[in-house]
Design a protein around this motif. Sequence first.
Motif, short mmCIF file in Angstrom:
data_model
loop_
_atom_site.label_atom_id
_atom_site.label_comp_id
_atom_site.label_asym_id
_atom_site.label_seq_id
_atom_site.Cartn_x
_atom_site.Cartn_y
_atom_site.Cartn_z
N LEU A 58 0.82 -1.19 -0.08
CA LEU A 58 0.16 0.11 -0.02
C LEU A 58 0.90 1.19 0.12
O LEU A 58 0.52 2.23 -0.35
N ASP A 59 2.12 1.24 0.22
CA ASP A 59 3.11 2.18 0.25
C ASP A 59 3.93 2.33 -1.01
O ASP A 59 4.75 3.09 -0.97
N GLY A 60 3.35 1.53 -1.86
CA GLY A 60 4.10 1.51 -3.21
C GLY A 60 3.59 2.37 -4.16
O GLY A 60 2.74 3.29 -3.73
N PRO A 61 4.36 2.49 -5.27
CA PRO A 61 4.16 3.64 -6.10
C PRO A 61 2.65 3.52 -6.93
O PRO A 61 2.28 4.93 -7.09
N TRP A 62 2.07 2.53 -7.14
CA TRP A 62 0.87 2.24 -7.67
C TRP A 62 -0.35 3.08 -6.81
O TRP A 62 -1.02 3.88 -7.06
N ALA A 63 -0.26 2.56 -5.50
CA ALA A 63 -1.13 3.03 -4.45
C ALA A 63 -1.07 4.62 -4.04
O ALA A 63 -1.96 5.20 -3.96
N GLN A 64 0.24 4.63 -4.10
CA GLN A 64 0.60 6.35 -3.69
C GLN A 64 0.28 7.16 -4.76
O GLN A 64 -0.27 8.14 -4.70
N THR A 65 0.14 6.77 -6.15
CA THR A 65 -0.30 7.55 -7.22
C THR A 65 -1.81 7.63 -7.05
O THR A 65 -2.27 8.85 -7.17
N VAL A 66 -2.60 6.78 -6.79
CA VAL A 66 -3.91 6.69 -6.56
C VAL A 66 -4.36 7.59 -5.53
O VAL A 66 -5.27 8.43 -5.39
N ALA A 67 -3.35 7.68 -4.08
CA ALA A 67 -3.69 8.65 -3.21
C ALA A 67 -3.49 9.96 -3.63
O ALA A 67 -4.37 10.93 -3.34
N GLY A 68 -2.49 10.10 -4.52
CA GLY A 68 -2.34 11.53 -4.88
C GLY A 68 -3.64 12.03 -5.69
O GLY A 68 -3.93 13.22 -5.82
N ILE A 69 -4.27 11.20 -6.71
CA ILE A 69 -5.35 11.55 -7.31
C ILE A 69 -6.51 12.01 -6.52
O ILE A 69 -7.38 12.94 -6.50
N ALA A 70 -6.39 10.99 -5.48
CA ALA A 70 -7.81 11.35 -4.63
C ALA A 70 -7.55 12.70 -3.79
O ALA A 70 -8.46 13.19 -3.56
N GLU A 71 -6.40 12.78 -3.26
CA GLU A 71 -6.06 14.03 -2.61
C GLU A 71 -6.34 15.31 -3.74
O GLU A 71 -6.97 16.53 -3.27
#
Length: 264
Positions: A58-71
Amino acid sequence: MLRIGLCQLTSSDDPETNLKLIRDGVATAAADGARVVLFPEATQARFGGPLGPIAEPLDGPWAQTVAGIAEEFGVLVVAGMFTPSDDGRVRNTALITGLGEHRGYHKIHLYDAFGFRESDTVAPGTELVTVEVDGVKLGVATCYDMRFPELFRALADGGAAAVVVPTSWGAGEGKVEQWEVLVRARALDSGCWILGCDQADPKATDTEVNPKAPTGIGHSIVSDGFGHVHAHLGAGPEVVVVDIDPELATRARAATGALTNRRL
Protein backbone atom coordinates in the motif's frame (compact mmCIF):
# COMPACT_ATOMS: atom_id res chain seq x y z
CA MET A 1 -26.70 12.44 1.87
CA LEU A 2 -23.43 11.10 0.54
CA ARG A 3 -22.74 11.25 -3.19
CA ILE A 4 -20.85 8.25 -4.58
CA GLY A 5 -19.56 7.67 -8.09
CA LEU A 6 -19.23 4.22 -9.68
CA CYS A 7 -16.71 3.91 -12.50
CA GLN A 8 -17.42 0.80 -14.58
CA LEU A 9 -14.40 0.16 -16.80
CA THR A 10 -12.29 -2.52 -18.44
CA SER A 11 -8.86 -2.73 -16.87
CA SER A 12 -5.86 -3.48 -19.06
CA ASP A 13 -2.90 -5.69 -18.15
CA ASP A 14 -0.80 -2.57 -17.54
CA PRO A 15 -1.05 -0.88 -14.13
CA GLU A 16 0.26 2.42 -15.48
CA THR A 17 -2.43 2.56 -18.15
CA ASN A 18 -5.06 1.83 -15.53
CA LEU A 19 -3.90 4.80 -13.43
CA LYS A 20 -5.03 6.99 -16.33
CA LEU A 21 -8.46 5.33 -16.21
CA ILE A 22 -8.65 6.08 -12.49
CA ARG A 23 -7.74 9.71 -13.00
CA ASP A 24 -10.35 10.12 -15.74
CA GLY A 25 -13.03 8.40 -13.66
CA VAL A 26 -12.30 10.42 -10.55
CA ALA A 27 -12.33 13.66 -12.53
CA THR A 28 -15.71 12.80 -14.06
CA ALA A 29 -17.33 11.71 -10.78
CA ALA A 30 -15.86 14.58 -8.74
CA ALA A 31 -17.13 17.10 -11.28
CA ASP A 32 -20.63 15.77 -10.49
CA GLY A 33 -20.08 16.23 -6.76
CA ALA A 34 -19.00 12.74 -5.73
CA ARG A 35 -17.21 12.45 -2.40
CA VAL A 36 -16.48 8.75 -2.85
CA VAL A 37 -15.40 7.21 -6.16
CA LEU A 38 -15.65 3.45 -6.52
CA PHE A 39 -13.77 1.36 -9.08
CA PRO A 40 -13.93 -2.39 -9.83
CA GLU A 41 -11.93 -5.24 -8.41
CA ALA A 42 -8.64 -5.75 -10.28
CA THR A 43 -8.50 -2.13 -11.43
CA GLN A 44 -4.71 -2.23 -11.02
CA ALA A 45 -4.57 -5.03 -13.61
CA ARG A 46 -7.25 -7.40 -14.83
CA PHE A 47 -7.40 -11.08 -14.00
CA GLY A 48 -5.94 -13.56 -16.46
CA GLY A 49 -2.20 -12.95 -16.07
CA PRO A 50 0.39 -13.51 -13.32
CA LEU A 51 -0.48 -11.44 -10.25
CA GLY A 52 2.78 -11.76 -8.33
CA PRO A 53 4.83 -9.47 -10.59
CA ILE A 54 2.33 -6.60 -10.32
CA ALA A 55 1.56 -6.86 -6.58
CA GLU A 56 2.73 -3.84 -4.57
CA PRO A 57 2.36 -2.82 -0.93
CA LEU A 58 0.00 0.00 0.00
CA ASP A 59 3.00 2.32 0.34
CA GLY A 60 4.21 1.37 -3.15
CA PRO A 61 4.12 3.65 -6.20
CA TRP A 62 0.81 2.48 -7.67
CA ALA A 63 -1.24 2.98 -4.51
CA GLN A 64 0.56 6.22 -3.74
CA THR A 65 -0.30 7.57 -7.17
CA VAL A 66 -3.97 6.75 -6.57
CA ALA A 67 -3.66 8.51 -3.20
CA GLY A 68 -2.38 11.59 -4.99
CA ILE A 69 -5.32 11.55 -7.38
CA ALA A 70 -7.75 11.25 -4.48
CA GLU A 71 -6.09 14.15 -2.68
CA GLU A 72 -6.08 16.31 -5.81
CA PHE A 73 -9.84 15.93 -6.27
CA GLY A 74 -10.77 15.84 -2.58
CA VAL A 75 -12.44 12.42 -2.64
CA LEU A 76 -12.13 8.94 -1.17
CA VAL A 77 -11.18 6.37 -3.82
CA VAL A 78 -11.86 2.65 -3.49
CA ALA A 79 -10.17 0.55 -6.18
CA GLY A 80 -9.12 -3.07 -6.54
CA MET A 81 -5.40 -3.91 -6.52
CA PHE A 82 -3.07 -6.73 -5.47
CA THR A 83 -0.70 -6.59 -2.51
CA PRO A 84 1.98 -9.10 -1.47
CA SER A 85 1.18 -11.85 1.06
CA ASP A 86 3.72 -13.36 3.44
CA ASP A 87 3.06 -16.86 2.10
CA GLY A 88 4.19 -16.08 -1.44
CA ARG A 89 0.72 -15.50 -2.81
CA VAL A 90 -0.89 -12.07 -3.17
CA ARG A 91 -3.88 -10.50 -1.49
CA ASN A 92 -6.86 -9.24 -3.44
CA THR A 93 -7.03 -5.80 -1.88
CA ALA A 94 -9.54 -2.97 -2.13
CA LEU A 95 -7.41 0.15 -1.76
CA ILE A 96 -9.17 2.80 0.33
CA THR A 97 -7.44 6.16 0.00
CA GLY A 98 -8.15 9.88 0.34
CA LEU A 99 -9.80 12.18 2.88
CA GLY A 100 -7.18 11.21 5.46
CA GLU A 101 -7.43 7.44 4.81
CA HIS A 102 -4.92 5.08 3.25
CA ARG A 103 -5.50 1.40 3.94
CA GLY A 104 -6.95 -1.71 2.38
CA TYR A 105 -9.59 -4.40 2.71
CA HIS A 106 -8.28 -7.86 1.84
CA LYS A 107 -10.96 -9.99 0.19
CA ILE A 108 -12.15 -12.65 2.65
CA HIS A 109 -14.06 -15.07 0.41
CA LEU A 110 -11.98 -16.31 -2.51
CA TYR A 111 -13.47 -17.33 -5.84
CA ASP A 112 -12.96 -21.08 -5.84
CA ALA A 113 -16.05 -21.66 -7.94
CA PHE A 114 -17.27 -22.19 -11.49
CA GLY A 115 -13.98 -23.88 -12.40
CA PHE A 116 -11.72 -21.04 -11.16
CA ARG A 117 -9.43 -21.29 -8.11
CA GLU A 118 -8.50 -17.85 -6.84
CA SER A 119 -6.96 -19.34 -3.70
CA ASP A 120 -4.15 -20.92 -5.72
CA THR A 121 -2.58 -17.48 -6.09
CA VAL A 122 -4.46 -15.30 -3.58
CA ALA A 123 -4.39 -15.48 0.23
CA PRO A 124 -7.66 -14.68 2.03
CA GLY A 125 -8.17 -11.72 4.31
CA THR A 126 -9.65 -12.05 7.78
CA GLU A 127 -10.79 -8.59 8.93
CA LEU A 128 -13.89 -6.52 8.26
CA VAL A 129 -13.26 -2.94 7.19
CA THR A 130 -15.40 0.18 7.48
CA VAL A 131 -14.61 3.80 6.72
CA GLU A 132 -16.51 6.98 7.56
CA VAL A 133 -17.04 9.79 5.07
CA ASP A 134 -18.98 12.93 6.01
CA GLY A 135 -20.61 11.12 8.91
CA VAL A 136 -21.71 8.10 6.84
CA LYS A 137 -20.11 4.73 7.65
CA LEU A 138 -19.30 2.56 4.64
CA GLY A 139 -18.44 -1.13 4.70
CA VAL A 140 -16.15 -2.65 2.08
CA ALA A 141 -16.51 -6.07 0.43
CA THR A 142 -15.24 -7.56 -2.83
CA CYS A 143 -16.94 -9.56 -5.60
CA TYR A 144 -17.38 -13.19 -4.41
CA ASP A 145 -18.04 -11.85 -0.89
CA MET A 146 -21.47 -11.01 -2.34
CA ARG A 147 -22.53 -14.64 -1.97
CA PHE A 148 -22.10 -14.59 1.82
CA PRO A 149 -24.85 -12.67 3.64
CA GLU A 150 -23.17 -13.03 7.04
CA LEU A 151 -20.44 -10.60 5.98
CA PHE A 152 -22.93 -7.90 5.05
CA ARG A 153 -24.93 -8.38 8.23
CA ALA A 154 -21.72 -8.09 10.26
CA LEU A 155 -20.90 -4.82 8.51
CA ALA A 156 -24.42 -3.58 9.26
CA ASP A 157 -24.01 -4.61 12.90
CA GLY A 158 -20.86 -2.48 12.90
CA GLY A 159 -22.83 0.58 11.84
CA ALA A 160 -22.42 0.56 8.07
CA ALA A 161 -25.21 2.32 6.20
CA ALA A 162 -23.83 1.25 2.83
CA VAL A 163 -21.36 -1.30 1.46
CA VAL A 164 -19.17 -0.61 -1.56
CA VAL A 165 -18.28 -3.73 -3.53
CA PRO A 166 -15.53 -3.62 -6.19
CA THR A 167 -16.18 -6.57 -8.51
CA SER A 168 -14.84 -8.48 -11.50
CA TRP A 169 -17.71 -10.91 -12.00
CA GLY A 170 -17.14 -14.05 -14.03
CA ALA A 171 -19.14 -14.42 -17.21
CA GLY A 172 -21.28 -17.44 -18.04
CA GLU A 173 -24.81 -18.73 -18.30
CA GLY A 174 -27.05 -17.08 -15.75
CA LYS A 175 -24.26 -15.01 -14.20
CA VAL A 176 -25.84 -11.62 -14.97
CA GLU A 177 -29.07 -12.74 -13.31
CA GLN A 178 -27.20 -14.10 -10.29
CA TRP A 179 -25.30 -10.83 -9.88
CA GLU A 180 -28.45 -8.72 -10.03
CA VAL A 181 -30.29 -10.92 -7.53
CA LEU A 182 -27.36 -11.05 -5.11
CA VAL A 183 -26.87 -7.28 -4.95
CA ARG A 184 -30.51 -6.75 -4.05
CA ALA A 185 -30.58 -9.73 -1.69
CA ARG A 186 -27.58 -8.49 0.28
CA ALA A 187 -29.29 -5.10 0.57
CA LEU A 188 -32.41 -6.76 1.95
CA ASP A 189 -30.40 -9.03 4.27
CA SER A 190 -28.55 -6.15 5.87
CA GLY A 191 -30.66 -3.05 5.30
CA CYS A 192 -27.57 -1.46 3.78
CA TRP A 193 -27.25 0.33 0.50
CA ILE A 194 -25.20 -1.98 -1.74
CA LEU A 195 -23.08 -0.42 -4.46
CA GLY A 196 -21.69 -3.10 -6.74
CA CYS A 197 -19.17 -1.73 -9.24
CA ASP A 198 -18.19 -4.37 -11.78
CA GLN A 199 -15.61 -4.49 -14.52
CA ALA A 200 -17.29 -3.67 -17.83
CA ASP A 201 -17.91 -6.57 -20.17
CA PRO A 202 -14.81 -6.78 -22.39
CA LYS A 203 -17.02 -7.78 -25.31
CA ALA A 204 -18.64 -4.34 -25.22
CA THR A 205 -15.35 -2.79 -26.38
CA ASP A 206 -14.00 -5.78 -28.35
CA THR A 207 -11.26 -6.23 -25.76
CA GLU A 208 -9.44 -9.56 -25.84
CA VAL A 209 -9.07 -11.16 -22.40
CA ASN A 210 -8.26 -14.57 -20.96
CA PRO A 211 -11.55 -16.45 -21.46
CA LYS A 212 -10.95 -18.57 -18.34
CA ALA A 213 -10.56 -15.57 -16.01
CA PRO A 214 -13.36 -13.56 -14.33
CA THR A 215 -13.00 -10.29 -16.23
CA GLY A 216 -16.39 -8.71 -15.73
CA ILE A 217 -19.89 -8.55 -17.16
CA GLY A 218 -20.78 -4.91 -16.46
CA HIS A 219 -24.25 -4.26 -15.04
CA SER A 220 -23.05 -2.34 -11.97
CA ILE A 221 -25.97 -1.84 -9.58
CA VAL A 222 -26.94 0.34 -6.64
CA SER A 223 -29.72 -0.98 -4.39
CA ASP A 224 -31.14 0.44 -1.18
CA GLY A 225 -32.11 -1.63 1.85
CA PHE A 226 -35.63 -2.19 0.53
CA GLY A 227 -34.23 -3.78 -2.62
CA HIS A 228 -35.10 -0.78 -4.79
CA VAL A 229 -32.59 -0.21 -7.60
CA HIS A 230 -31.33 3.37 -7.94
CA ALA A 231 -28.79 2.76 -10.73
CA HIS A 232 -28.24 -0.13 -13.11
CA LEU A 233 -25.63 0.20 -15.83
CA GLY A 234 -25.31 -1.67 -19.09
CA ALA A 235 -22.41 -3.80 -20.28
CA GLY A 236 -19.91 -1.16 -21.40
CA PRO A 237 -17.74 1.43 -19.65
CA GLU A 238 -19.75 4.12 -17.87
CA VAL A 239 -19.69 6.43 -14.86
CA VAL A 240 -22.74 6.99 -12.67
CA VAL A 241 -23.15 9.15 -9.56
CA VAL A 242 -25.78 8.39 -6.91
CA ASP A 243 -26.89 9.96 -3.63
CA ILE A 244 -26.92 7.67 -0.59
CA ASP A 245 -29.31 8.53 2.25
CA PRO A 246 -28.09 6.76 5.42
CA GLU A 247 -31.47 7.27 7.10
CA LEU A 248 -33.02 4.98 4.49
CA ALA A 249 -30.85 2.14 5.83
CA THR A 250 -32.24 2.79 9.31
CA ARG A 251 -35.81 2.75 8.01
CA ALA A 252 -35.24 -0.43 6.00
CA ARG A 253 -33.90 -2.32 9.02
CA ALA A 254 -36.79 -1.17 11.18
CA ALA A 255 -39.34 -2.20 8.57
CA THR A 256 -37.96 -5.62 7.63
CA GLY A 257 -36.56 -6.70 11.00
CA ALA A 258 -33.84 -8.54 9.07
CA LEU A 259 -31.26 -7.87 11.79
CA THR A 260 -33.29 -7.66 15.00
CA ASN A 261 -35.38 -10.77 14.32
CA ARG A 262 -32.43 -13.12 13.71
CA ARG A 263 -32.47 -16.35 15.72
CA LEU A 264 -29.27 -17.96 14.39
